[in-house]
Structures are given as C-alpha cells and as structure tokens.
Design a protein around this motif. Structure first.
Motif, PDB file in Angstrom:
ATOM      1  N   THR A  64       0.581  -1.681   0.058  1.00 54.04           N
ATOM      2  CA  THR A  64       0.559   0.160   0.113  1.00 54.04           C
ATOM      3  C   THR A  64       0.343   1.282   0.076  1.00 54.04           C
ATOM      4  O   THR A  64       0.786   2.192   0.549  1.00 54.04           O
ATOM      5  N   ARG A  65       2.032   0.915  -0.592  1.00 47.77           N
ATOM      6  CA  ARG A  65       3.311   2.262  -1.135  1.00 47.77           C
ATOM      7  C   ARG A  65       3.107   2.729  -2.021  1.00 47.77           C
ATOM      8  O   ARG A  65       2.855   1.401  -3.778  1.00 47.77           O
ATOM      9  N   VAL A  66       4.209   3.245  -2.274  1.00 47.19           N
ATOM     10  CA  VAL A  66       5.041   3.989  -4.140  1.00 47.19           C
ATOM     11  C   VAL A  66       5.702   2.602  -4.726  1.00 47.19           C
ATOM     12  O   VAL A  66       5.331   1.981  -5.769  1.00 47.19           O
ATOM     13  N   GLU A  67       6.078   1.590  -3.589  1.00 48.63           N
ATOM     14  CA  GLU A  67       7.387   1.094  -3.996  1.00 48.63           C
ATOM     15  C   GLU A  67       6.431  -0.186  -4.392  1.00 48.63           C
ATOM     16  O   GLU A  67       6.092  -1.058  -5.184  1.00 48.63           O
ATOM     17  N   GLY A  68       5.490  -0.091  -3.797  1.00 48.51           N
ATOM     18  CA  GLY A  68       4.131  -1.212  -4.316  1.00 48.51           C
ATOM     19  C   GLY A  68       3.619  -1.063  -6.176  1.00 48.51           C
ATOM     20  O   GLY A  68       3.713  -2.207  -6.988  1.00 48.51           O
ATOM     21  N   LEU A  69       3.090   0.286  -5.226  1.00 50.99           N
ATOM     22  CA  LEU A  69       2.754   0.542  -7.348  1.00 50.99           C
ATOM     23  C   LEU A  69       3.537   0.585  -7.974  1.00 50.99           C
ATOM     24  O   LEU A  69       3.788  -0.047  -8.956  1.00 50.99           O
ATOM     25  N   VAL A  70       5.112   0.133  -7.654  1.00 51.61           N
ATOM     26  CA  VAL A  70       5.883  -0.330  -9.196  1.00 51.61           C
ATOM     27  C   VAL A  70       6.368  -1.418  -9.470  1.00 51.61           C
ATOM     28  O   VAL A  70       6.487  -1.712 -10.421  1.00 51.61           O
ATOM     29  N   ARG A  71       5.880  -1.536  -8.741  1.00 54.55           N
ATOM     30  CA  ARG A  71       6.058  -3.593  -8.065  1.00 54.55           C
ATOM     31  C   ARG A  71       5.111  -3.683  -9.634  1.00 54.55           C
ATOM     32  O   ARG A  71       5.502  -4.137 -10.344  1.00 54.55           O
ATOM     33  N   ASP A  72       3.943  -3.431  -8.728  1.00 53.89           N
ATOM     34  CA  ASP A  72       2.865  -3.823  -9.936  1.00 53.89           C
ATOM     35  C   ASP A  72       2.749  -3.486 -10.785  1.00 53.89           C
ATOM     36  O   ASP A  72       2.117  -3.808 -12.099  1.00 53.89           O
ATOM     37  N   LEU A  73       3.496  -2.413 -11.669  1.00 58.61           N
ATOM     38  CA  LEU A  73       3.257  -1.405 -12.597  1.00 58.61           C
ATOM     39  C   LEU A  73       4.472  -2.482 -13.810  1.00 58.61           C
ATOM     40  O   LEU A  73       3.710  -2.792 -14.692  1.00 58.61           O
ATOM     41  N   GLU A  74       5.748  -2.770 -13.333  1.00 56.64           N
ATOM     42  CA  GLU A  74       6.228  -3.792 -13.652  1.00 56.64           C
ATOM     43  C   GLU A  74       5.815  -5.248 -14.360  1.00 56.64           C
ATOM     44  O   GLU A  74       5.739  -5.756 -15.062  1.00 56.64           O
ATOM     45  N   ASN A  75       5.324  -5.977 -12.840  1.00 54.64           N
ATOM     46  CA  ASN A  75       4.230  -6.762 -13.192  1.00 54.64           C
ATOM     47  C   ASN A  75       3.406  -6.836 -14.242  1.00 54.64           C
ATOM     48  O   ASN A  75       2.929  -8.333 -14.605  1.00 54.64           O
ATOM     49  N   ALA A  76       2.880  -6.138 -14.160  1.00 56.50           N
ATOM     50  CA  ALA A  76       1.530  -5.837 -15.180  1.00 56.50           C
ATOM     51  C   ALA A  76       1.919  -6.282 -17.061  1.00 56.50           C
ATOM     52  O   ALA A  76       0.600  -6.124 -17.220  1.00 56.50           O
ATOM     53  N   MET A  77       3.163  -5.712 -17.223  1.00 54.47           N
ATOM     54  CA  MET A  77       3.480  -5.764 -18.421  1.00 54.47           C
ATOM     55  C   MET A  77       5.049  -6.416 -18.728  1.00 54.47           C
ATOM     56  O   MET A  77       6.084  -7.107 -18.303  1.00 54.47           O
ATOM     57  N   ASN A 127      -4.018  13.509   9.981  1.00 53.83           N
ATOM     58  CA  ASN A 127      -3.328  14.992  10.245  1.00 53.83           C
ATOM     59  C   ASN A 127      -4.716  15.509   9.831  1.00 53.83           C
ATOM     60  O   ASN A 127      -5.311  15.555   8.801  1.00 53.83           O
ATOM     61  N   GLU A 128      -5.810  16.119  10.914  1.00 52.95           N
ATOM     62  CA  GLU A 128      -7.175  16.815  10.729  1.00 52.95           C
ATOM     63  C   GLU A 128      -6.864  17.919  10.061  1.00 52.95           C
ATOM     64  O   GLU A 128      -7.647  18.282   9.537  1.00 52.95           O
ATOM     65  N   ALA A 129      -5.415  18.440   9.358  1.00 50.02           N
ATOM     66  CA  ALA A 129      -5.273  20.001   9.207  1.00 50.02           C
ATOM     67  C   ALA A 129      -5.377  19.286   7.967  1.00 50.02           C
ATOM     68  O   ALA A 129      -5.797  20.596   6.950  1.00 50.02           O
ATOM     69  N   ILE A 130      -5.167  18.638   7.012  1.00 46.91           N
ATOM     70  CA  ILE A 130      -4.660  17.654   5.633  1.00 46.91           C
ATOM     71  C   ILE A 130      -6.344  18.455   5.284  1.00 46.91           C
ATOM     72  O   ILE A 130      -7.689  17.315   6.156  1.00 46.91           O
ATOM     73  N   PRO A 131      -6.804  18.346   4.067  1.00 48.81           N
ATOM     74  CA  PRO A 131      -8.295  18.037   3.475  1.00 48.81           C
ATOM     75  C   PRO A 131      -8.519  16.795   3.027  1.00 48.81           C
ATOM     76  O   PRO A 131      -7.953  16.399   3.042  1.00 48.81           O
ATOM     77  N   SER A 132     -10.146  16.784   3.836  1.00 47.26           N
ATOM     78  CA  SER A 132     -10.260  14.952   3.634  1.00 47.26           C
ATOM     79  C   SER A 132     -10.398  14.818   2.157  1.00 47.26           C
ATOM     80  O   SER A 132     -10.424  13.552   1.689  1.00 47.26           O
ATOM     81  N   ASN A 133     -10.351  14.883   1.105  1.00 48.13           N
ATOM     82  CA  ASN A 133     -10.924  15.395  -0.132  1.00 48.13           C
ATOM     83  C   ASN A 133      -9.236  14.756  -0.951  1.00 48.13           C
ATOM     84  O   ASN A 133      -9.761  14.782  -2.012  1.00 48.13           O
ATOM     85  N   LEU A 134      -8.536  14.773  -0.399  1.00 48.33           N
ATOM     86  CA  LEU A 134      -6.424  14.728  -0.341  1.00 48.33           C
ATOM     87  C   LEU A 134      -6.499  13.431  -0.269  1.00 48.33           C
ATOM     88  O   LEU A 134      -6.729  12.982   0.709  1.00 48.33           O
ATOM     89  N   TYR A 135      -5.736  12.922  -1.241  1.00 44.66           N
ATOM     90  CA  TYR A 135      -5.484  11.287  -1.447  1.00 44.66           C
ATOM     91  C   TYR A 135      -4.216  11.247  -1.609  1.00 44.66           C
ATOM     92  O   TYR A 135      -3.542  11.986  -2.142  1.00 44.66           O
ATOM     93  N   LEU A 136      -3.357   9.684  -0.475  1.00 46.63           N
ATOM     94  CA  LEU A 136      -1.535  10.696  -1.226  1.00 46.63           C
ATOM     95  C   LEU A 136      -1.441   8.031  -1.227  1.00 46.63           C
ATOM     96  O   LEU A 136      -2.259   7.703  -0.291  1.00 46.63           O
ATOM     97  N   ILE A 137      -0.054   7.999  -2.186  1.00 41.44           N
ATOM     98  CA  ILE A 137       0.162   7.445  -2.764  1.00 41.44           C
ATOM     99  C   ILE A 137       1.316   7.544  -1.548  1.00 41.44           C
ATOM    100  O   ILE A 137       2.530   7.303  -2.541  1.00 41.44           O
ATOM    101  N   PRO A 138       1.971   7.059  -0.756  1.00 42.16           N
ATOM    102  CA  PRO A 138       2.548   7.467   0.257  1.00 42.16           C
ATOM    103  C   PRO A 138       4.325   6.723  -0.603  1.00 42.16           C
ATOM    104  O   PRO A 138       4.239   5.562  -0.182  1.00 42.16           O
ATOM    105  N   SER A 139       5.331   6.959   0.163  1.00 36.93           N
ATOM    106  CA  SER A 139       6.526   6.706   0.640  1.00 36.93           C
ATOM    107  C   SER A 139       7.576   6.612   1.820  1.00 36.93           C
ATOM    108  O   SER A 139       6.590   7.922   3.117  1.00 36.93           O
ATOM    109  N   ALA A 140       8.003   5.751   2.315  1.00 40.21           N
ATOM    110  CA  ALA A 140       8.643   5.303   3.541  1.00 40.21           C
ATOM    111  C   ALA A 140      10.366   6.154   3.250  1.00 40.21           C
ATOM    112  O   ALA A 140      10.818   5.008   4.029  1.00 40.21           O
ATOM    113  N   GLY A 141      10.823   6.496   1.965  1.00 39.50           N
ATOM    114  CA  GLY A 141      11.540   7.753   1.909  1.00 39.50           C
ATOM    115  C   GLY A 141      12.786   6.471   1.412  1.00 39.50           C
ATOM    116  O   GLY A 141      12.335   4.907   0.033  1.00 39.50           O
TER     117      GLY A 141
END
Length: 401
Positions: A64-77, A127-141
């Motif tokens: 559920t992080r950005v490296e998982g996205l990159v992995r799945d982009l590679e495996n899907a093609m 973090n309640e200061a962030i608008p609730s309609n903002l979504y993030l594909i996160p990175s763990a650095g």
C-alpha cells in the motif's frame, strides 16, 4: 523548496475544490511530502518523525505504498516492450500540479491499467489539518526505494531505479495509463519528484503528466542547472529534451516559480504584474525584481533562439513572441514565508490554507501564533499561485474567514 511548495499547493487545491479529489504521489527518495502530510517532521522518542510513524501505522507494507505500485506496474507488463509510441492522454505532474484533462484516446497498456486507488491512503485520518478530499500514494523514503523493495525477483534482473537507457520507459507508459484511468472525481494530481532530475522516478512522472512547475531560487546556479549540470542532472538539457526526442515526454513546462522572494504583501490585490510581466500576488523588492527579470530574459533567449527549448514549453502557439508575454505566461513568484509559519507547516504538518491564528506548539515547551494579517496575505498569495499553476476556474473565490 520543491516539496514545501508541492505540499502547500496540493492542500490548497484540495481546499478550493472540496467536491473533487486531489491525488499526491510521492516519488522522492526521501518521502518528504508523505512526512508533511501525515503530521510533520517533529521527532518521536524513538527517533522517527511523526509523519513516518503514522505512515507505518497506515501503510506498514509495500503493498500500500509507492514501491508496491512500481512493482505492480512492472509485473503487469512485458518489461522488454520498449516501444516509443508517443502517449496521447494525460493527467498532471508536480514537482507540480495540474488539472485533469479529458482525452478521447486514452493510453492503454496491453493488459489494462493498474488501479492507482489501491495504493492510496487518506492523510486527514492521521492529520486533521489536511483536507479530507486529498489522497496520497505514500513513500517510506529510503525504505521504499531499497533494492529489496524495487526488484521483481527475476533472475539477473536490474531493479528499475538502476536501469540505464530506456529500461524504465514501459513502466512510465503503464503509469500514464493508470493515471488516465482514475475516476473522474480525481480532478488534479501532484507528484513530488526526486531532487535529481535524471532519476528514474522523475522520468516516470514526466512520462505521466501534462505539465511541469519548476521552483527556482534567486541564486543564478538554480537557473544554470536547468541547462548545464556536471552530474548530467540538468532538467532541460539532460532529461526533458532527450525524452522529447525519443517521444517519451508528455510533460511540458507550465510555470517557473521563484520561491522565498522578499517583498511586501498586497492582500487587497490578488494578482499584480511587475514591470517585465511576471505575475505576483505581492510586491517584490527592487533587487528581487531585477534578478527575476534577468532570469526570465535568459530563459527567453533560449526559448527564442533554439527550437528544441521552445518546444519544451506548454501552449507556445498562444504566446506572443515578446519577453513580457513569455514572462507573464511562464513565470510567477512566491513570497518568503515567516519562520514561525514554516515551522508550523514542517514540524506539525499544518498547511497554510488551513492554518489559523490559534497557538501551535512547534517544539516541546515552545509555541507560537501566526500573525493574522500576514497569514491572510499568505493564504491569498497561495491561492493566486495555485490559480497560476492551473486555471482561474479551478479555485473558488477567496473564502477565508
């Protein structure tokens, strides 16, 4: 800098359009925009930042992080498919923000697009200061971009981040298709890219998006590094032009933003125009104006005299061939932000657009209050900046109380 501006602009874009969704993708090796969105850089007793600790609670595995996205982009093609067919559809890119664009002919990968929403989290739950309609594909650095987390597991495989030549490009095309396939209520995408222009992650973003926003300081080295860099990281010369020549580049330069500019706020004038055409929501110092004028003139010279540089800029056919028109179209400025406001944003993850005049504790035992007049001016300036990055009909009229 780049990440701070991306954080502020993405939050303002979400605040301005509460009926739409904004997606942030963290393509930085450091995961800084993830840290800011999830609570800031303040350290926990175990040494981790608040933002990183929240990330480990919300997205503890790579799935559920950005490296998982990159992995799945590679495996899907088929990773050997190095077709250079030009992309035909688009969304947006930051270091950079842009409105969604409709396309009659979406980019398609052989097995269909990857669903980006599977990798998103909602920062407002941490973090309640962030608008609730903002979504993030996160990175763990560094955790996200270790070799272990970016390999598909194939024998003798070179992980994506370390591939040379065009070995990354099929993943870029797949990412573009995934962005195009997002539900229509995702109205804008921001991508915080790596600090190295030639990094594969930056190239992936340039393949996916429509537009680039380039942050600049008033240091001439910033401007020169767009064209010449001893480490082959010149954004224009080493990255965008070669990609364009190979028909890999979708993104075009939409805005170049001078950051941390000294000046006087003009809260009653949402947008003013300084002498040579650069739009600004405040009045820069005379010295700052002169430096910005020199930078705009230098870029205009390349724009006029070299077709390959001109072709990197967006909507060039709509721009009269004058320096003033060029500056007005592609340049804007962001006033230097007071230290306390910066600390509130960075250490505890409160963006300017939702900041109030309440007392914030930025360090244990040390708190402060943002001055109301200055805060209102910064909100207006940020709104004007986001409008300059997108369009005047993207943001609502000022509605700050």
């Amino acid at each position: 800098g780049k990440t701070f501006m991306a954080f502020q602009a993405a939050c303002e874009a979400a605040r301005a359009r509460p009926e739409k969704k904004v997606l942030v993708i963290d393509f930085s090796h450091y995961g800084d925009v993830t840290t800011l969105l999830l609570g800031g850089t303040a350290k926990q007793p175990n040494g981790d930042t608040v933002g990183f600790s929240k990330l480990m609670e919300m997205a503890p595995t790579m799935d559920t992080r950005v490296e998982g996205l990159v992995r799945d982009l590679e495996n899907a093609m088929d990773v050997k498919d190095l077709s250079t067919a030009a992309p035909t559809a688009s969304n947006s890119f930051f270091g950079q923000l842009f409105g969604r664009r409709d396309s009659a002919v979406p980019t398609q990968a052989p097995s269909g697009p990857v669903d980006l929403t599977k990798y998103t989290i909602q920062p407002s739950t941490a973090n309640e200061a962030i608008p609730s309609n903002l979504y993030l594909i996160p990175s763990a650095g560094p955790v996200s971009w270790s070799e272990a987390n970016t390999s598909t597991g194939a024998e003798n495989e070179v992980p994506l981040l370390f591939r040379k030549d065009d070995g990354w490009y099929p993943v870029g095309r797949r990412l573009a298709a995934a962005a195009d396939a997002l539900p229509e209520d995702f109205d804008a995408i921001f991508v915080d890219t790596d600090h190295l222009a030639s990094c594969v992650l930056t190239k992936l973003a340039l393949t996916m998006c429509d537009s680039v926003v380039v942050p600049l300081s008033l240091n001439n080295d910033d401007n020169l590094r767009l064209y010449v860099d001893s480490t082959d990281n010149a954004l224009f010369t080493d990255v965008m032009i070669p990609m364009m020549e190979k028909q890999q580049l979708r993104a075009k330069v939409h805005r170049m933003v001078f950051t941390r500019v000294l000046g006087t706020e003009s809260p009653l004038t949402p947008t003013s125009v300084i002498d040579f055409g650069i739009k600004s929501a405040f009045t820069p110092t005379v010295a700052g104006m002169k430096v910005m004028d020199l930078f705009a003139a230098a870029n205009y010279t390349s724009y006029v005299n070299k077709a390959k540089f001109r072709s990197m800029f967006k909507d060039v056919d709509d721009v009269p061939n004058t320096k003033a028109a060029f500056a007005a179209m592609y340049f804007s400025a962001m006033q230097s932000i007071p230290d306390l406001t910066t600390q509130i944003s960075e250490r505890i993850g409160v963006p300017i657009c939702t900041m109030t005049t309440e007392r914030y504790e930025v360090l244990k035992g040390h708190d402060g209050v943002a001055a109301r007049k200055r805060l209102m001016s910064m909100k207006a300036q940020l709104q004007a900046l986001v409008i300059s990055m997108t369009s005047e009909d993207y943001n609502k009229p000022p509605d700050y109380v």
